[in-house]
Scaffold this motif. Structure first.
Motif, short mmCIF file in Angstrom:
data_model
loop_
_atom_site.label_atom_id
_atom_site.label_comp_id
_atom_site.label_asym_id
_atom_site.label_seq_id
_atom_site.Cartn_x
_atom_site.Cartn_y
_atom_site.Cartn_z
N ALA A 51 0.83 -1.21 0.00
CA ALA A 51 0.00 0.00 0.00
C ALA A 51 0.86 1.26 0.00
CB ALA A 51 -0.94 0.00 1.20
N THR A 52 1.99 1.25 0.71
CA THR A 52 2.85 2.44 0.73
C THR A 52 3.43 2.71 -0.65
OG1 THR A 52 4.69 1.08 1.50
CG2 THR A 52 3.45 2.28 3.17
N ASP A 53 3.75 1.67 -1.41
CA ASP A 53 4.25 1.85 -2.78
C ASP A 53 3.17 2.46 -3.67
OD1 ASP A 53 6.65 0.67 -2.00
OD2 ASP A 53 6.03 -1.32 -2.69
N ALA A 54 1.95 1.95 -3.53
CA ALA A 54 0.84 2.46 -4.33
C ALA A 54 0.57 3.93 -3.99
CB ALA A 54 -0.41 1.62 -4.10
N TYR A 55 0.62 4.27 -2.72
CA TYR A 55 0.39 5.66 -2.33
C TYR A 55 1.45 6.56 -2.98
CZ TYR A 55 -0.15 9.90 0.34
OH TYR A 55 -0.34 11.21 0.70
N GLY A 56 2.69 6.12 -2.97
CA GLY A 56 3.75 6.89 -3.60
C GLY A 56 3.50 7.08 -5.08
N ARG A 57 3.01 6.04 -5.73
CA ARG A 57 2.71 6.13 -7.17
C ARG A 57 1.60 7.16 -7.42
NH1 ARG A 57 3.36 3.48 -12.28
NH2 ARG A 57 2.36 5.06 -13.53
N LEU A 58 0.58 7.13 -6.57
CA LEU A 58 -0.50 8.11 -6.71
C LEU A 58 0.00 9.53 -6.45
CD1 LEU A 58 -3.40 6.19 -4.95
CD2 LEU A 58 -3.20 6.69 -7.39
N ALA A 59 0.89 9.69 -5.47
CA ALA A 59 1.42 11.00 -5.13
C ALA A 59 2.26 11.58 -6.26
CB ALA A 59 2.24 10.92 -3.84
N GLU A 60 2.91 10.71 -7.05
CA GLU A 60 3.70 11.16 -8.20
C GLU A 60 2.84 11.79 -9.27
OE1 GLU A 60 5.73 7.76 -9.70
OE2 GLU A 60 6.96 7.52 -7.90
N GLY A 61 1.59 11.37 -9.33
CA GLY A 61 0.69 11.91 -10.34
C GLY A 61 0.73 11.08 -11.62
N GLY A 62 -0.15 11.40 -12.54
CA GLY A 62 -0.19 10.74 -13.82
C GLY A 62 -0.97 9.42 -13.83
N VAL A 63 -1.55 9.05 -12.71
CA VAL A 63 -2.32 7.80 -12.65
C VAL A 63 -3.75 8.11 -13.02
CG1 VAL A 63 -3.16 5.95 -11.16
CG2 VAL A 63 -0.82 6.79 -10.89
N ARG A 64 -4.25 7.45 -14.04
CA ARG A 64 -5.65 7.62 -14.43
C ARG A 64 -6.38 6.35 -14.03
NH1 ARG A 64 -6.71 10.36 -20.03
NH2 ARG A 64 -8.73 10.00 -19.12
N GLY A 65 -7.36 6.46 -13.21
CA GLY A 65 -8.07 5.28 -12.73
C GLY A 65 -7.57 4.89 -11.37
N ARG A 66 -7.78 3.65 -11.00
CA ARG A 66 -7.45 3.16 -9.68
C ARG A 66 -6.31 2.16 -9.76
NH1 ARG A 66 -10.02 7.07 -8.59
NH2 ARG A 66 -12.10 7.10 -7.74
N LEU A 67 -5.57 2.05 -8.69
CA LEU A 67 -4.58 1.00 -8.56
C LEU A 67 -5.22 -0.12 -7.75
CD1 LEU A 67 -1.41 3.10 -7.69
CD2 LEU A 67 -2.01 2.08 -9.87
N VAL A 68 -5.14 -1.32 -8.22
CA VAL A 68 -5.71 -2.47 -7.52
C VAL A 68 -4.55 -3.26 -6.93
CG1 VAL A 68 -7.06 -4.57 -7.77
CG2 VAL A 68 -7.64 -2.55 -9.12
N LEU A 69 -4.53 -3.35 -5.62
CA LEU A 69 -3.46 -4.09 -4.93
C LEU A 69 -3.84 -5.56 -4.87
CD1 LEU A 69 -2.66 -1.65 -2.01
CD2 LEU A 69 -1.63 -1.77 -4.27
N ALA A 70 -2.99 -6.40 -5.40
CA ALA A 70 -3.26 -7.84 -5.43
C ALA A 70 -2.38 -8.53 -4.39
CB ALA A 70 -2.97 -8.39 -6.81
N PRO A 71 -2.95 -9.48 -3.66
CA PRO A 71 -2.15 -10.20 -2.66
C PRO A 71 -1.12 -11.10 -3.32
CG PRO A 71 -4.37 -11.09 -2.77
CD PRO A 71 -4.31 -9.93 -3.68
#
Length: 54
Positions: free
Chosen positions: A34-54
């Motif tokens: 989740a911390t990696d995904a948050y960082g990716r969102l904070a960078e910007g440029g993400v259109r849509g959602r990130l789905v975290l898979a186990p």
């Protein structure tokens, strides 16, 4: 409010998707933490959602 399975409701949601009236948008499905995904969102440029898979 508790989440509950709703097959009928999901079926109704799929109809406009199948008809091309609703476009679900997902950017990526990833095994990130989740911390990696948050960082990716904070960078910007993400259109849509990130789905975290186990």
């Amino acid at each position: 409010m508790e989440p509950a399975a709703d097959g009928d409701g999901l079926g109704e949601l799929v109809k406009p998707v199948d008809a091309g009236l609703l476009t679900p948008r997902g950017h990526a499905r990833t095994p990130w933490r989740a911390t990696d995904a948050y960082g990716r969102l904070a960078e910007g440029g993400v259109r849509g959602r990130l789905v975290l898979a186990p």
